[in-house]
Design an enzyme around this catalytic site. Structure first.
Site, PDB file in Angstrom:
ATOM      1  CE  LYS A  82       0.775  -2.285  -3.670  1.00 28.15           C
ATOM      2  NZ  LYS A  82       0.318  -1.181  -2.431  1.00 28.15           N
ATOM      3  CB  SER A 157       3.736  -0.214  -0.947  1.00 28.24           C
ATOM      4  OG  SER A 157       2.450  -0.208  -1.004  1.00 28.24           O
ATOM      5  CB  SER A 181       0.707   2.357  -0.256  1.00 26.81           C
ATOM      6  OG  SER A 181       1.738   2.092   0.721  1.00 26.81           O
TER       7      SER A 181
END
Length: 479
Positions: A82, A157, A181
Site C-alpha cells: 500500500k 483507502s 479501508s
C-alpha cells in the site's frame, strides 16, 4: 499451466508449490508481472512497479531454496505494498503531490514482516490523497477503477490493493483501516479484507503509537489466504507499545469449524439510523440466510451503537490534524478540500471534546461486550452502497438520504471501528448490475480467529469470491 491461470491460484497453494519446488519464485513473479501488464492499464491499481528488482529477488529466492535454506511461509510470493506504507528505496507518495518523489530510507513494520516471510516486493498500490476516504483517487496517479465495472469506484483507502487482488496481479496484500479501508475495498472488489483487533498487527513508525483507531491488516482473495498473511503480520514488537503478545502462529491452524449452533445477530441498518441502499440490503439478507442454512441460530439484533459516530469523528479529526497539520500550514494550496476540511475540524477540538470521545467509546465498549455475551457473531453490511461512479468524490445520497461529507457514506464500517472488535469483509453476492457486495462479520473483543472461521464457513458454502472480473482474464483462462 497458463501463466494467467497461475495468478488466480491461492497464495496458500502457490507458497506450497514453491516450497516443493514444483514451480520457481521467478516463474511466479514473472506470471504476475505479465498479469500486471495485461490488466493494470484498465484499473490503475499498481502505481509504482519495480519489475527488475522483483525478478532479481525472485532469482535469489530460488537460489536460497536450492541451497537448502528454510523458506518462509510467503517464500516467492509477489506483493505490491500500500502506498501509505514506507518501502526503503522505493517511491512512496501517500497519494499526495507533496510526496510525489519521496523515497523512504526504511520499511514500515508490515513491509519488514512480509519480506522476512519471503514475500517479494513488486511495487506499490494506489490510495486516496493522504489515505483519506474510501474512494481511491489522488492528484498524483488518478483514480483506481473497479475491475467489475470500470466506470465505478474500487473503494479505499486500500482500493489499489483490492483491485490488484481481484485482477490477479498479486495473491495477498497489506492494507490499513481507520474507517473501513480494509473492509470497504474488499467489498467493492469481491475479495476478503480483515480489520484485526487493535494491537494484533503492530505498527511502526507511528506518530500516535498509543492510538487504536487505525490498524494495519491483510487482504486476499480467500479467507485462508488472509489468515496466512495475518500469521506473518501478527505478533508482538518492542517498537509498538500496544502490540498483543499472541504470536502470529495462532492463525496457522485450520479454519474448518462447525458453525452449527452459533448465535448470530444481524442488522440491515446497524440498529437503525444508517441508510443502506436496498440492493445492498438484499445481498446481505441473502448472506444471513446462508448462515441459517449452515445451522446457526439467527435473529435480527444489534448492539446500541449510540455515541460511536461522535467519538469516531472527533478521534479521526484529531488524528488527521496530528498527522498532517504542519503540511496544511505550508502547503494548503496543494491539498484537496476534503483533506483541508478534516484537518481544520481537528483544529477546532478542545480538551473536553477529546475527553467526551473517550467516555463515549468506553460506554460503547461495555454495551458491545454485554451484547456478545448473548451472541457469537454480528452480521452487517460492509458498505451502505454498491460501487459508485468513479467520477464522484463520494456518494451524494444513500437510499434517498443526503450525504453531507465524504465520511457520511462510510458509517456502516466506521461505527464498527469504534467498538474495537475484529471485522471481516467476505464476498456475499452481486447486485442486479453485477457489482460486488460483501457482508461484514463482526466478532467479540479480540476473537479474530472466530471471525475468520465463520467467514471461511460462509465462503466455502457460497464460493462467491471465485467470480472473476472479465478485464483480468486472458483467452483460455477459466473464470
Amino acid at each position: 499451466m497458463n501463466p494467467a491461470e497461475l495468478c488466480f491460484r491461492t497464495a496458500t497453494d502457490l507458497a506450497a508449490a514453491v516450497r516443493r519446488r514444483e514451480i520457481s519464485a521467478r516463474e511466479v513473479v514473472t506470471a504476475h508481472l505479465e498479469q500486471i501488464e495485461r490488466a493494470n492499464a484498465s484499473v490503475n491499481a499498481i502505481v509504482t512497479l519495480v519489475a527488475d528488482q522483483a525478478l532479481e529477488e525472485a532469482a535469489a529466492a530460488d537460489e536460497r531454496l536450492a541451497s537448502g535454506a528454510e523458506p518462509g511461509p510467503l517464500h516467492g510470493l509477489p506483493v505490491a505494498h500500500k502506498d501509505l506504507h514506507d518501502t526503503a528505496g522505493i517511491r512512496t507518495t501517500y497519494g499526495s503531490p507533496l510526496f510525489a518523489d519521496h523515497v523512504p530510507g526504511r520499511d514500515h513494520l508490515v513491509v519488514e514482516r512480509l519480506k522476512s516471510a519471503g514475500a517479494i516486493t513488486i511495487g506499490k498500490t494506489n490510495v486516496p490523497e493522504l489515505g483519506m476516504g474510501s474512494h481511491t483517487v489522488n492528484p498524483v496517479f488518478g483514480a483506481t477503477r473497479n475491475p467489475y465495472d470500470l466506470s465505478r469506484s474500487a473503494g479505499g483507502s486500500s482500493g489499489g490493493a483490492g483491485a490488484a487482488l481481484a485482477c490477479g496481479m498479486q495473491p495477498i496484500a497489506d492494507g490499513s483501516d481507520t474507517g473501513g479501508s480494509l473492509r470497504n475495498p474488499a467489498s467493492f472488489n469481491n475479495v476478503v479484507g480483515l480489520r484485526p483487533s487493535p494491537g494484533r498487527v503492530p505498527s511502526w513508525p507511528d506518530k500516535a503509537p498509543w492510538g487504536q483507531l487505525s490498524v494495519k491488516g491483510p487482504m486476499a482473495r480467500t479467507v485462508a489466504d488472509v489468515a496466512l498473511t495475518l500469521s506473518v503480520l501478527a505478533g508482538p514488537d518492542p517498537r509498538s507499545p500496544l502490540a498483543l503478545e499472541t504470536p502470529g502462529s495462532a492463525f496457522t491452524g485450520g479454519l474448518d469449524s462447525d458453525v452449527r449452533g452459533l448465535r448470530v445477530a444481524w442488522s440491515p441498518d446497524l440498529g437503525g439510523g444508517v441508510p443502506v441502499d436496498p440492493e445492498v440490503r438484499d445481498v446481505v439478507r441473502g448472506a444471513v440466510e446462508v448462515f441459517a442454512e449452515l445451522g446457526c441460530e439467527v435473529e435480527e439484533a444489534c448492539p446500541d451503537l449510540s455515541g460511536a459516530d461522535e467519538a469516531f469523528l472527533i478521534q479521526r479529526a484529531w488524528q488527521m490534524e496530528l498527522a498532517y497539520g504542519p503540511l496544511l500550514d505550508e502547503h494548503r494550496q496543494h491539498m484537496s478540500p476534503d483533506v483541508v476540511w478534516n484537518i481544520e475540524e481537528g483544529r477546532k477540538l478542545t480538551g473536553p471534546d477529546l475527553g467526551r470521545a473517550q467516555l463515549l467509546q468506553a460506554q460503547l465498549f461495555h454495551r458491545v461486550r454485554e451484547f456478545f455475551r448473548t451472541y457469537d457473531l454480528l452480521l452487517l453490511p460492509v458498505n451502505q452502497v454498491a460501487p459508485f461512479d468513479v467520477e464522484l468524490a463520494h456518494p451524494a445520497s444513500v437510499d434517498g438520504i443526503r450525504m453531507e461529507t465524504y465520511l457520511d457514506w462510510m458509517r456502516s464500517a466506521y461505527l464498527i471501528t469504534m467498538t474495537g472488535c475484529p471485522a471481516l469483509s467476505v464476498p456475499a453476492g452481486f447486485t442486479p448490475a453485477g457489482l460486488p457486495v460483501g457482508v461484514q462479520v463482526v466478532g467479540p473483543h479480540r476473537r479474530d480467529l472466530s471471525v475468520l472461521r465463520a467467514g471461511y464457513a460462509f465462503e466455502q458454502a457460497t464460493l462467491v469470491g471465485e467470480r472473476r472480473p472479465a478485464v483480468a482474464l486472458a483467452d483460455g483462462v477459466r473464470p
